[in-house]
Enzyme design. Structure first.
Site, PDB file in Angstrom:
ATOM      1  N   HIS A 874      51.996 -76.508  15.588  1.00 33.13           N
ATOM      2  CA  HIS A 874      52.653 -77.065  14.406  1.00 33.13           C
ATOM      3  C   HIS A 874      54.146 -76.803  14.513  1.00 33.13           C
ATOM      4  O   HIS A 874      54.588 -75.652  14.455  1.00 33.13           O
ATOM      5  CB  HIS A 874      52.086 -76.438  13.132  1.00 33.13           C
ATOM      6  N   GLU A 877      56.190 -74.343  12.208  1.00 34.71           N
ATOM      7  CA  GLU A 877      55.856 -72.913  12.210  1.00 34.71           C
ATOM      8  C   GLU A 877      56.616 -72.221  13.327  1.00 34.71           C
ATOM      9  O   GLU A 877      56.045 -71.758  14.322  1.00 34.71           O
ATOM     10  CB  GLU A 877      54.345 -72.740  12.337  1.00 34.71           C
ATOM     11  N   GLU A1056      48.076 -65.684  12.225  1.00 34.08           N
ATOM     12  CA  GLU A1056      49.005 -66.274  11.272  1.00 34.08           C
ATOM     13  C   GLU A1056      50.100 -65.273  10.924  1.00 34.08           C
ATOM     14  O   GLU A1056      49.817 -64.144  10.528  1.00 34.08           O
ATOM     15  CB  GLU A1056      48.265 -66.669   9.988  1.00 34.08           C
TER      16      GLU A1056
END
EC number: 3.4.17.24
Length: 1141
Positions: A874, A877, A1056
């Site tokens: 992504h 990010e 994450e």
């Protein structure tokens, strides 16, 4: 006085009470009708007894007395309730007797609270009351006291009876109450309980419609009294009645009433009345007609003026918030100020998918992609969140309907997918598994004195077929590409420089000729001289560079009166050993973008040095969001104060920077990873900013990266990003935007810093097309707004969502990492494939060289477990790339931990899975317009080449029986704090679902928890409590789930990292920075060493317990050894050590 005497004096004897109750019971039926006076006296005595007991009970505090009285009352009340219900059924014709009985029931229900009311309802009490009401209505005139008492009881009983509305309608009580109100419009005492009962009646939709037909809405507006408000609210919750209120012109009446109460209630004693009027308006404005009537009645101005007068009084927040909600809902919905919500950049796909959002985008006729929806499905505007608590909408407790319940899918089954014959082409990416190192060893010996010692094993990539993007890349080196025009560093000029568009260069497919690239611009020419860094084939002078912020088509000259100063590039070699501005320029030459970027942003050129000071989470000032919203509402109230002037527009490709008289800021985003589509000057120091959609998409607005210049020192500027899509953001909970000042960089402080005051994130009045919202109507965009001041005159500043990390930066870092090689490090960089945009996708192999070329050492080398890492699928990010940078630097270090790690594993790393998205400023997608992390189930080799070939690498390993020990995909999270992991577990998924499973189905190795558990003990930013190991249906096509299910990797994770900061551990209350992110990448490596030791154990059932013991007993020893090692590390290793500590 003794205890018995006290009890005797204050508690009546049970015998007397029982006598009265028995006497009343014997008088049932005809006896009660004959002896009315006796019945009246008995009921009066019982009522007096109950009322006296209640008062004495509250007056005495002695524990024994209180307990004794409560016991007596309970006995009495049980008997009395039975007798009262029986007396009610006898329908006594004496009004006073009936009133006494009703008062007894009321007293009992009042003391018993909700539980006693429920028992009363279950015994049929509601029906008895309705029957009494019908009978009493037949008398003329009806007894006012009896009607008052009956309606008071009904108002108390109604909320506990689910069938109350139906019973009222069937018995006719509904009409009795309406007629009673019509006949007593001036009787305030009787109207109040009637209105209370009507409020309960109208909670039933059928009743609400019936009341509306009988003229109750009009009746309510005739009753100008405090107690009308609640019922009006209930009535207007019904859409039909809301329409009647609009048709009857009652919106104006409500506004006038509210304004009257606002002016006269100066001591704020009747806030509930004022709030009730606002709630009525809120319910009416839920429909389109209501919103229109509100605007026509000048409701916006009325509520705006009254609310601003209430702002200084904190206790009036209830009124202010409700008024704000109504005004935001009624604010006319506008389209975004762009010609289309599709991306400003177009990239023609080699083939368009047959179905899905991209196919829908390509099949839409022009002009229908952004339609303002004014239907009555308009969603409720979110309330003011001044005191709102943090809410992670997308990752709070998983909904059961999203958890995978198919046990067949929950049990991993290795599925190579493609036959080995097709996958043999990937053998060349695993040369370390077959290399004998005879020649390589000689290469090491001969190169020992060179400046860059070590071994580089170059891999020949598979031959390209007819469709170059569907196959693996040929691995062209930079110097093998066609020659490019020189990359020049030129200063920014407010005059235009001609651009030679006829120059030839490398032409990416589906794009026009490449224009020449220019590196940092934007300094006014009257202050700085031009500094040029030309390439080998540079034939153009600095005057030929194209500069943004210029007069398009005009010839510019330097300021005649200015004495230029040389723009000095800060020497950051000591601070940033892995950053080289000149090398970065070289890397930019080979980067292909859809818009053919011709510039380089200063932050990417100068580099970023993490600040040494702490950056705490921003404490939110109370009322800041409300203040911002009211400023937005002023646009409608005072339209003459609004400039509404576009100052930057990518939809005007010939000249996106619109010149003015110097009173406006200048914007630019035409550089790698930049994203800003349009800037509109709303007020003198306020700008609305529109972000660009992902290429081949009409949404995904979150990432931004743009340049601002022409600012005034000390002036407060407000920036509003008006087309955000998520319903909440960490900007509401302490996160700030990032700013980079070129003046600060030149002064020796090249760094991104957190900045911005009065930051908030809320729903705005720009309508989101249902086409872009997945078919949902009535959706709105959200605004992210912040204010800032600038410290330097003639500065050039950059703002970003998070720390930028471009594709060219990655290529530069990989080139610099080669300088860290030693003869003991095995490093190979392959080009996995070519992306849709023609950019390479690097694949790294890192491990330790075998100790010698003996068979034993070669065998040990080849049999090392594999660790497969990936990142940046992504583009928005960017924190994932900073974590990956920390991992790569640690792996290439010479510390004992790094050496052990290389000797224990072979690392296969894809550091950037979506180069095209990163380059073109996308937030979520690649050039195909799709989220690549949702394509792992069945990736298309043409549209998703990086995913297709990465998955093929893993499938090849399955065939070779070399399944990785760990797979981890680095991501960033926009709505949660800390760093955490998502994994996959059959047992934990079953536990959180409603499915039943046998014990054999739940047998599972607990090893999937080991790595995150280790990280929680050694990494201060990591939170085990935020981890989840549940498999969801919506994530079945992600890398984590597919690698776990099809490749059979038990430890398949998504790691994450927060974009905001931490709320636990060492970094609690701080915003996260690049230092902490790189540290996290290094500590991930350290955790793999711990994992290696623990996975050597056979009994995995006790793995976590043993791991806890190891962590506890070795903590002190580890710290001592760590300090000893620090003193022996090289300066570069000291830099790495800061990431590991």
């Amino acid at each position: 006085m003794t205890k018995n005497n006290v009890t005797h004096n204050y508690v009546p004897s049970n015998s007397r009470v029982l006598m009265l109750l028995g006497q009343l019971e014997r008088m049932n039926g005809e006896a009660m009708l004959k002896d009315v006076e006796t019945a009246r006296q008995v009921t009066a005595k019982i009522l007096h007894l109950i009322q006296t007991q209640g008062k004495r009970k509250h007056a005495h505090t002695h524990t024994h007395i209180k307990t004794n009285m409560q016991s007596t009352l309970i006995k009495l009340k049980r008997k009395q309730r039975q007798l009262c219900c029986m007396c009610l059924r006898q329908n006594s014709r004496d009004v006073q007797t009936t009133l006494n009985i009703l008062c007894i029931v009321s007293e009992l229900l009042t003391v018993g609270r909700g539980r006693r009311v429920g028992v009363f309802v279950s015994k049929g009490g509601t029906g008895v009351l309705f029957q009494l009401l019908i009978n009493a209505s037949k008398e003329f005139p009806p007894s006012e006291e009896l009607m008052l008492q009956l309606h008071s009881l009904l108002a108390k009983v109604g909320p506990k009876d689910r069938k109350f509305g139906v019973k009222a309608r069937l018995t006719g009580a509904l009409n009795v109450t309406i007629n009673l109100m019509k006949q007593n419009l001036l009787n305030n005492k009787l109207l109040l309980p009637c209105l209370q009962v009507l409020r309960v009646y109208s909670s039933n939709l059928v009743n609400a419609v019936s009341l509306g037909k009988n003229g109750v809405v009009e009746l309510m507006f005739k009753i100008v009294a405090p107690y009308t408000v609640d019922f009006v609210n209930e009535q207007h919750e019904c859409e039909t009645n809301a329409r009647r209120a609009v048709d009857g012109g009652f919106v104006t009446v409500l506004l006038a009433l509210y304004l009257d109460w606002h002016r006269n209630d100066t001591r704020h004693r009747h806030m509930l009345i004022r709030k009730g009027l606002l709630v009525s308006l809120r319910n009416i404005t839920n429909i389109k007609l209501g919103r229109k009537a509100f605007i026509e009645a000048d409701g916006m101005r009325i509520l705006y003026n009254t609310s601003t007068e209430c702002l200084p009084v904190r206790t009036l927040d209830l009124l202010i918030n409700t008024s704000s909600l109504i005004m935001r809902k009624c604010f006319p919905k506008n389209r975004l100020p762009v010609p289309t919500i599709k991306s400003a950049f177009h990239f023609q796909l080699p083939n368009v998918p047959a179905a899905g959002p991209v196919a829908q985008l390509y099949n839409q006729p022009p002009g229908v992609d952004d339609v303002v929806d004014e239907s009555d499905d308009n969603e409720e505007a979110d309330a003011d969140t001044e005191n709102d608590t943090e809410n992670d909408d997308d990752d709070k407790d998983l909904l059961n309907d999203d958890i995978e319940t198919d046990l067949n899918k929950l049990h991993p089954k290795r599925n190579p997918g493609r036959p080995l014959e097709e996958l043999r082409v990937y053998e060349r990416f695993f040369l370390e598994l077959s290399e004998d190192f005879q020649v390589a060893k000689m290469s090491i010996l001969t190169n020992r004195n060179s400046s860059c010692i070590g071994i580089v094993i170059l891999c020949e990539s598979p031959v390209r077929k007819a469709r170059p993007r569907t196959e693996l890349s040929e691995g062209l080196q930079l110097d093998q590409r066609k020659t490019h025009p020189a990359v020049s560093v030129c200063t920014h000029s407010y005059s235009s420089c001609s651009s030679d568009s006829s120059r030839t260069g490398h032409h990416p497919p589906h794009q026009g000729p490449r224009q020449k690239r220019e590196v940092p611009h934007s300094f006014p020419r009257h202050r700085y001289k031009i500094v040029s860094f030309s390439g080998a084939d540079d034939t153009t002078g600095a005057s030929e560079c194209s500069n943004f912020g210029s007069d398009c088509g005009s010839e510019g000259t330097e300021d005649e009166g200015g004495e230029g100063a040389v723009l000095e590039v800060p020497d950051t070699a000591l601070l940033l050993p892995l950053h080289d501005p000149d090398l970065y320029v070289e890397m930019v030459k080979g980067t292909r973008s859809v818009p053919e970027y011709a510039e380089v942003a200063y932050p990417d050129y100068f580099g970023h040095v993490a600040p040494t000071f702490k950056e705490p989470l921003l404490e939110r000032v109370y009322g800041v969001q409300r203040s911002k919203i009211y400023q937005d509402i002023e646009r409608l109230i005072h339209p003459n104060d609004i400039l509404d002037k576009a100052v930057y527009d990518l939809d005007i490709p010939s000249c996106p920077v619109i010149e003015d008289n110097g009173e406006s800021l200048k914007f630019n985003s035409q550089f790698e990873s930049g994203n800003l589509r349009k800037a509109v000057q709303v007020r003198k120091y306020e700008y609305d900013l529109v972000l660009n959609s992902d290429v081949n998409s009409n949404h995904y607005h979150q990432w931004f990266y743009f340049e601002v210049s022409g600012m005034r020192v000390g002036t407060v500027y407000r920036f509003n990003i008006i087309n955000c899509e998520k319903s909440n953001s960490q900007f509401n909970y302490g996160m700030q935007v990032l700013m980079y000042s070129v003046q600060e960089a030149i002064s020796g402080r090249p760094r991104w810093v957190r900045t911005g005051a009065d930051i908030c994130y809320y729903k705005n009045h720009f309508a989101r097309s249902s086409i872009a919202a997945g078919g949902q109507k009535g959706k709105s965009y959200y605004s992210m707004t912040f204010s800032t001041t600038f410290s330097h005159k003639d500065d050039v500043c950059y703002f970003a969502y998070h720390y930028p990390y471009t594709y060219s930066t990655l290529k530069m870092h990989l080139a610099k990492l080669e300088a860290l090689r030693t003869p003991q490090i095995y490093l190979r960089q392959d080009n996995l494939c070519e992306t849709l945009g023609g950019n390479g996708c690097p694949l790294l192999t890192i491990t330790a060289m075998p100790e010698s070329n003996s068979n034993d050492h070669i065998c040990q080398f080849r049999n090392r477990p594999l660790i497969f890492l990936s990142a940046r699928v992504h583009p928005g990010e960017t924190n994932a790339s900073w974590v990956m940078k920390g991992t790569l630097e640690f792996l290439m270090g010479t510390s004992p931990l790094a050496v052990s790690l290389r000797e224990g594993f072979i690392f296969k790393i894809v550091p950037m899975l979506n180069p095209d998205g990163v380059i073109n400023g996308n937030h979520r997608c690649s050039l195909s317009g799709e989220d690549l992390n949702r394509q792992w189930l069945n990736p298309n080799p043409e549209l998703h080449p990086t995913i297709y070939h990465t998955k093929s690498l893993l499938q090849y390993l399955v065939h070779m029986q070399r399944t990785p020990l760990v797979f981890c995909d680095y991501h960033g999270h926009s709505r949660k704090k800390n760093v955490f992991m998502y994994g996959c577990s059959v047992k934990e998924t079953v536990w959180q679902s409603n499915i039943t499973a046998s014990s054999s189905d739940l047998q599972e190795d607990l090893g999937y928890r080991t790595l995150p558990k280790i990280l929680s003990q050694i990494a201060p930013a990591f939170s085990m409590g935020s981890c989840s190991f549940v498999v969801e249906r919506s994530k079945e096509s992600t890398a984590r789930v597919v690698v776990w299910r099809e490749i059979g990797v038990q430890r398949s994770y998504t790691m994450e990292s927060t974009l905001c900061g931490c709320d636990q551990g060492k970094y609690k209350g701080l915003q996260i920075g690049t230092r902490e992110l790189e540290e996290m990448g290094a500590q991930f490596c350290v955790s793999l060493l711990r994992l290696k030791r623990l996975t050597g154990l056979r009994n995995h059932q006790h793995l976590l317990d043993l791991e806890n013991d190891i962590m506890t007993h070795t903590k002190v020893v580890r710290l001592v050894k760590w300090r000893i090692l620090q003193s022996h590390l090289h300066t570069q290793l000291m830099h790495e050590g800061t990431h590991m500590l």
